[in-house]
Design an enzyme around this catalytic site. Sequence first.
Site, PDB file in Angstrom:
ATOM      1  N   ASP A 189      -4.234   3.716   3.289  1.00  0.00           N
ATOM      2  CA  ASP A 189      -3.124   4.642   3.391  1.00  0.00           C
ATOM      3  C   ASP A 189      -3.189   5.565   2.159  1.00  0.00           C
ATOM      4  O   ASP A 189      -3.888   5.267   1.183  1.00  0.00           O
ATOM      5  CB  ASP A 189      -1.833   3.805   3.411  1.00  0.00           C
ATOM      6  CG  ASP A 189      -0.583   4.625   3.264  1.00  0.00           C
ATOM      7  OD1 ASP A 189      -0.443   5.622   3.983  1.00  0.00           O
ATOM      8  OD2 ASP A 189       0.258   4.264   2.412  1.00  0.00           O
TER       9      ASP A 189
ATOM     10  N   ASP B  75      -0.147   7.888   0.613  1.00  0.00           N
ATOM     11  CA  ASP B  75       1.048   7.865  -0.253  1.00  0.00           C
ATOM     12  C   ASP B  75       1.498   6.447  -0.562  1.00  0.00           C
ATOM     13  O   ASP B  75       1.710   5.642   0.330  1.00  0.00           O
ATOM     14  CB  ASP B  75       2.202   8.602   0.432  1.00  0.00           C
ATOM     15  CG  ASP B  75       1.916  10.078   0.615  1.00  0.00           C
ATOM     16  OD1 ASP B  75       2.130  10.832  -0.335  1.00  0.00           O
ATOM     17  OD2 ASP B  75       1.453  10.466   1.708  1.00  0.00           O
TER      18      ASP B  75
ATOM     19  N   ASP C 199       1.326   0.567   1.999  1.00  0.00           N
ATOM     20  CA  ASP C 199       2.561   0.152   1.322  1.00  0.00           C
ATOM     21  C   ASP C 199       3.799   0.205   2.202  1.00  0.00           C
ATOM     22  O   ASP C 199       4.866  -0.244   1.802  1.00  0.00           O
ATOM     23  CB  ASP C 199       2.810   1.059   0.103  1.00  0.00           C
ATOM     24  CG  ASP C 199       3.182   2.470   0.532  1.00  0.00           C
ATOM     25  OD1 ASP C 199       2.436   3.052   1.339  1.00  0.00           O
ATOM     26  OD2 ASP C 199       4.235   2.966   0.100  1.00  0.00           O
TER      27      ASP C 199
HETATM   28 MG   LIG Z   1       2.252   4.921   2.262  1.00  0.00          MG
END
Ligand SMILES: [Mg+2]
Length: 273
Positions: free
Chosen positions: A41, A43, A224
């Site tokens: 991923d 961000d 995240d």
């Molecule tokens: Mg993310």
Amino acid sequence: MPEPTTTTGSATGPQDADALTGRLGAVLADPARRPLLLALDFDGTLAPLVDDPMTSAILPAGVEVLAALAGRPGVALALVSGRAMADLHALAEVPPGTYLVGSHGAERARVTPHGLDRDVVELTAEQADRLAALGARAAAVARGRDGVWVETKPTAVVVHTRLAERDVAAAAEQEALALGAELGTGTLHGKDVVELTVLPADKGSALQALRHEIGAPVVLYGGDDVTDEHAFAALDADDLTVKVGAGATAARYRVPGPEDVVAVLAAVERATR
Ligand SMILES: [Mg+2]
């Protein structure tokens, strides 16, 4: 949606970075398990979270290690993001050869030395009409609410609440989810975002499709957000799933933040020289 509760280091919870590095070493030592697909991923995983999404950047050490990994035999690189492809490509300082998966899987491309080689996204007339209707209705959700704004992507409309007061954000997110239900469209509820999509996609399906295309026996995927849980759930028992930061997760490993993700990449870089 309330913040997921943090799991503790129980026997059944995710294992730590040392356990992950050990397992990676074993995978990399076995030629039958190459290529390893390193998919991440963007961000909050490679790029620390910032208030203005357009200033997001991969940690400098991350840019370096990804460049070093580019073209390494037996390793394939991918970024898998909720961002629209145009955004992701503009921000991601990744080497040629890297696969980019945008809009949670609705957009796909590959970085080349001459720019982006992207798959064309085509909406049906019905989907295009629904996207326009969603945009207008989402704008009404944001209107009069400080810190709430709407982003239009090629296949979705996103209500962002990152800069809003908590109660304002919660009300806007509830309205956006209700709007998705009313218009019968796909919804994704992530950190400070509600995405209303006309082209159903999720990171898990996108990642499995990519790994089959390139014939990767093992995938390492780190993320995240709650939308990354789709990928953790879709991957196989032998894959290395890594939750970045706190929060309930189906991932097998957990690392604290983007610096630790870069450290894992550095370990792969050293092991594949
Ligand atoms: Mg993310």
